[in-house]
Design a protein around this motif. Structure first.
Motif, PDB file in Angstrom:
ATOM      1  N   PHE A  90       0.807  -1.224   0.000  1.00 31.34           N
ATOM      2  CA  PHE A  90       0.000   0.000   0.000  1.00 31.34           C
ATOM      3  C   PHE A  90       0.839   1.272   0.000  1.00 31.34           C
ATOM      4  O   PHE A  90       0.350   2.342  -0.335  1.00 31.34           O
ATOM      5  CB  PHE A  90      -0.897   0.050   1.237  1.00 31.34           C
ATOM      6  N   VAL A  91       2.091   1.165   0.423  1.00 34.89           N
ATOM      7  CA  VAL A  91       2.938   2.348   0.616  1.00 34.89           C
ATOM      8  C   VAL A  91       3.215   3.033  -0.718  1.00 34.89           C
ATOM      9  O   VAL A  91       3.564   2.398  -1.709  1.00 34.89           O
ATOM     10  CB  VAL A  91       4.252   1.956   1.333  1.00 34.89           C
ATOM     11  N   GLY A  92       3.036   4.348  -0.698  1.00 36.23           N
ATOM     12  CA  GLY A  92       3.290   5.149  -1.887  1.00 36.23           C
ATOM     13  C   GLY A  92       2.134   5.169  -2.869  1.00 36.23           C
ATOM     14  O   GLY A  92       2.289   5.645  -3.988  1.00 36.23           O
ATOM     15  N   LYS A  93       0.979   4.655  -2.447  1.00 37.47           N
ATOM     16  CA  LYS A  93      -0.160   4.544  -3.372  1.00 37.47           C
ATOM     17  C   LYS A  93      -1.455   4.976  -2.699  1.00 37.47           C
ATOM     18  O   LYS A  93      -1.548   5.047  -1.479  1.00 37.47           O
ATOM     19  CB  LYS A  93      -0.318   3.093  -3.811  1.00 37.47           C
ATOM     20  N   ASP A  94      -2.457   5.218  -3.527  1.00 39.61           N
ATOM     21  CA  ASP A  94      -3.827   5.375  -3.030  1.00 39.61           C
ATOM     22  C   ASP A  94      -4.361   3.961  -2.853  1.00 39.61           C
ATOM     23  O   ASP A  94      -4.604   3.249  -3.823  1.00 39.61           O
ATOM     24  CB  ASP A  94      -4.672   6.158  -4.018  1.00 39.61           C
ATOM     25  N   ALA A  95      -4.527   3.545  -1.621  1.00 35.09           N
ATOM     26  CA  ALA A  95      -4.940   2.176  -1.312  1.00 35.09           C
ATOM     27  C   ALA A  95      -6.445   2.043  -1.112  1.00 35.09           C
ATOM     28  O   ALA A  95      -6.920   0.996  -0.680  1.00 35.09           O
ATOM     29  CB  ALA A  95      -4.211   1.703  -0.052  1.00 35.09           C
ATOM     30  N   SER A  96      -7.200   3.047  -1.449  1.00 36.68           N
ATOM     31  CA  SER A  96      -8.639   3.066  -1.167  1.00 36.68           C
ATOM     32  C   SER A  96      -9.390   1.867  -1.740  1.00 36.68           C
ATOM     33  O   SER A  96     -10.109   1.179  -1.012  1.00 36.68           O
ATOM     34  CB  SER A  96      -9.266   4.358  -1.699  1.00 36.68           C
ATOM     35  N   VAL A  97      -9.253   1.624  -3.015  1.00 39.24           N
ATOM     36  CA  VAL A  97     -10.018   0.538  -3.646  1.00 39.24           C
ATOM     37  C   VAL A  97      -9.573  -0.835  -3.143  1.00 39.24           C
ATOM     38  O   VAL A  97     -10.419  -1.651  -2.775  1.00 39.24           O
ATOM     39  CB  VAL A  97      -9.975   0.646  -5.188  1.00 39.24           C
ATOM     40  N   PRO A  98      -8.270  -1.116  -3.098  1.00 42.61           N
ATOM     41  CA  PRO A  98      -7.872  -2.423  -2.552  1.00 42.61           C
ATOM     42  C   PRO A  98      -8.354  -2.644  -1.117  1.00 42.61           C
ATOM     43  O   PRO A  98      -8.784  -3.743  -0.767  1.00 42.61           O
ATOM     44  CB  PRO A  98      -6.347  -2.400  -2.625  1.00 42.61           C
ATOM     45  N   LEU A  99      -8.305  -1.616  -0.289  1.00 42.51           N
ATOM     46  CA  LEU A  99      -8.799  -1.752   1.081  1.00 42.51           C
ATOM     47  C   LEU A  99     -10.296  -2.042   1.099  1.00 42.51           C
ATOM     48  O   LEU A  99     -10.767  -2.901   1.838  1.00 42.51           O
ATOM     49  CB  LEU A  99      -8.516  -0.479   1.881  1.00 42.51           C
ATOM     50  N   ALA A 100     -11.054  -1.324   0.291  1.00 48.23           N
ATOM     51  CA  ALA A 100     -12.509  -1.495   0.255  1.00 48.23           C
ATOM     52  C   ALA A 100     -12.908  -2.874  -0.237  1.00 48.23           C
ATOM     53  O   ALA A 100     -13.877  -3.467   0.248  1.00 48.23           O
ATOM     54  CB  ALA A 100     -13.140  -0.418  -0.620  1.00 48.23           C
ATOM     55  N   LYS A 101     -12.157  -3.388  -1.195  1.00 48.20           N
ATOM     56  CA  LYS A 101     -12.488  -4.690  -1.780  1.00 48.20           C
ATOM     57  C   LYS A 101     -11.789  -5.834  -1.060  1.00 48.20           C
ATOM     58  O   LYS A 101     -12.074  -7.004  -1.320  1.00 48.20           O
ATOM     59  CB  LYS A 101     -12.114  -4.709  -3.261  1.00 48.20           C
ATOM     60  N   MET A 102     -10.856  -5.484  -0.161  1.00 46.11           N
ATOM     61  CA  MET A 102     -10.074  -6.483   0.568  1.00 46.11           C
ATOM     62  C   MET A 102      -9.361  -7.436  -0.395  1.00 46.11           C
ATOM     63  O   MET A 102      -9.265  -8.633  -0.176  1.00 46.11           O
ATOM     64  CB  MET A 102     -10.936  -7.246   1.573  1.00 46.11           C
ATOM     65  N   LYS A 103      -8.884  -6.855  -1.484  1.00 42.27           N
ATOM     66  CA  LYS A 103      -8.102  -7.568  -2.492  1.00 42.27           C
ATOM     67  C   LYS A 103      -6.893  -6.698  -2.797  1.00 42.27           C
ATOM     68  O   LYS A 103      -7.000  -5.484  -2.847  1.00 42.27           O
ATOM     69  CB  LYS A 103      -8.911  -7.791  -3.766  1.00 42.27           C
ATOM     70  N   PHE A 104      -5.774  -7.337  -3.027  1.00 42.54           N
ATOM     71  CA  PHE A 104      -4.546  -6.572  -3.193  1.00 42.54           C
ATOM     72  C   PHE A 104      -3.948  -6.721  -4.594  1.00 42.54           C
ATOM     73  O   PHE A 104      -2.756  -6.589  -4.787  1.00 42.54           O
ATOM     74  CB  PHE A 104      -3.541  -6.980  -2.112  1.00 42.54           C
ATOM     75  N   ASP A 105      -4.792  -6.975  -5.582  1.00 43.36           N
ATOM     76  CA  ASP A 105      -4.348  -7.101  -6.964  1.00 43.36           C
ATOM     77  C   ASP A 105      -3.793  -5.766  -7.458  1.00 43.36           C
ATOM     78  O   ASP A 105      -4.386  -4.705  -7.216  1.00 43.36           O
ATOM     79  CB  ASP A 105      -5.510  -7.514  -7.870  1.00 43.36           C
ATOM     80  N   ALA A 106      -2.684  -5.818  -8.156  1.00 45.83           N
ATOM     81  CA  ALA A 106      -2.021  -4.609  -8.648  1.00 45.83           C
ATOM     82  C   ALA A 106      -2.961  -3.739  -9.479  1.00 45.83           C
ATOM     83  O   ALA A 106      -2.897  -2.508  -9.404  1.00 45.83           O
ATOM     84  CB  ALA A 106      -0.784  -4.985  -9.459  1.00 45.83           C
ATOM     85  N   GLU A 107      -3.844  -4.350 -10.240  1.00 42.12           N
ATOM     86  CA  GLU A 107      -4.752  -3.574 -11.104  1.00 42.12           C
ATOM     87  C   GLU A 107      -5.695  -2.670 -10.305  1.00 42.12           C
ATOM     88  O   GLU A 107      -6.159  -1.651 -10.806  1.00 42.12           O
ATOM     89  CB  GLU A 107      -5.561  -4.505 -11.997  1.00 42.12           C
ATOM     90  N   LEU A 108      -5.983  -3.022  -9.056  1.00 44.50           N
ATOM     91  CA  LEU A 108      -6.892  -2.213  -8.243  1.00 44.50           C
ATOM     92  C   LEU A 108      -6.273  -0.897  -7.796  1.00 44.50           C
ATOM     93  O   LEU A 108      -6.973   0.007  -7.342  1.00 44.50           O
ATOM     94  CB  LEU A 108      -7.371  -3.003  -7.022  1.00 44.50           C
ATOM     95  N   PHE A 109      -4.951  -0.764  -7.945  1.00 47.30           N
ATOM     96  CA  PHE A 109      -4.276   0.491  -7.622  1.00 47.30           C
ATOM     97  C   PHE A 109      -4.301   1.465  -8.802  1.00 47.30           C
ATOM     98  O   PHE A 109      -3.847   2.596  -8.674  1.00 47.30           O
ATOM     99  CB  PHE A 109      -2.824   0.219  -7.210  1.00 47.30           C
ATOM    100  N   ASP A 110      -4.816   1.043  -9.942  1.00 47.97           N
ATOM    101  CA  ASP A 110      -4.860   1.875 -11.149  1.00 47.97           C
ATOM    102  C   ASP A 110      -6.040   2.833 -11.060  1.00 47.97           C
ATOM    103  O   ASP A 110      -7.194   2.446 -11.248  1.00 47.97           O
ATOM    104  CB  ASP A 110      -4.991   0.984 -12.390  1.00 47.97           C
ATOM    105  N   LEU A 111      -5.750   4.096 -10.767  1.00 47.58           N
ATOM    106  CA  LEU A 111      -6.808   5.088 -10.571  1.00 47.58           C
ATOM    107  C   LEU A 111      -7.555   5.439 -11.851  1.00 47.58           C
ATOM    108  O   LEU A 111      -8.641   6.014 -11.788  1.00 47.58           O
ATOM    109  CB  LEU A 111      -6.223   6.357  -9.946  1.00 47.58           C
ATOM    110  N   LYS A 112      -6.997   5.097 -12.991  1.00 49.94           N
ATOM    111  CA  LYS A 112      -7.708   5.351 -14.244  1.00 49.94           C
ATOM    112  C   LYS A 112      -8.868   4.378 -14.419  1.00 49.94           C
ATOM    113  O   LYS A 112      -9.842   4.680 -15.085  1.00 49.94           O
ATOM    114  CB  LYS A 112      -6.757   5.249 -15.432  1.00 49.94           C
ATOM    115  N   LYS A 113      -8.762   3.214 -13.783  1.00 43.67           N
ATOM    116  CA  LYS A 113      -9.803   2.192 -13.895  1.00 43.67           C
ATOM    117  C   LYS A 113     -10.612   2.033 -12.614  1.00 43.67           C
ATOM    118  O   LYS A 113     -11.768   1.638 -12.650  1.00 43.67           O
ATOM    119  CB  LYS A 113      -9.177   0.841 -14.249  1.00 43.67           C
TER     120      LYS A 113
END
Length: 97
Positions: free
Chosen positions: A37-60
């Motif tokens: 999570f460090v250095g990123k917006d972790a909002s979506v991965p935290l909400a979904k409780m999934k840590f897939d790299a694609e969930l850190f993509d703010l464009k999607k």
């Protein structure tokens, strides 16, 4: 956030706020389980409780697109972070994001 990480701080974005997690380096530092999570917006991965790299993509994926259940989970995380870690800034959307 990534630029600030170079200063030795462990910063995580959550719902447009930036928290300094440096006080808990055991969990958020290089060897910690939540270092992804460090250095990123972790909002979506935290909400979904999934840590897939694609969930850190703010464009999607952005926390404003979460469903009601996911938003509640994210709000719970934000409250925990607010109570335990200092808010040191706010996230701003960059052009194209």
């Amino acid at each position: 956030l990534l630029e600030q990480e170079g200063e030795g701080r462990l910063l995580i974005g959550c719902m447009d706020q930036v928290h300094d997690m440096s006080a808990n380096a055991e969990m958020y530092g290089p060897e910690g389980p939540y270092n992804c999570f460090v250095g990123k917006d972790a909002s979506v991965p935290l909400a979904k409780m999934k840590f897939d790299a694609e969930l850190f993509d703010l464009k999607k994926h952005h926390w404003t697109m979460l469903d009601e259940k996911e938003l509640k989970i994210l709000q719970d995380w934000a409250k925990k972070f607010d109570a335990k870690y200092p808010v040191v800034g706010r996230l701003e959307a960059r052009k194209g994001e």
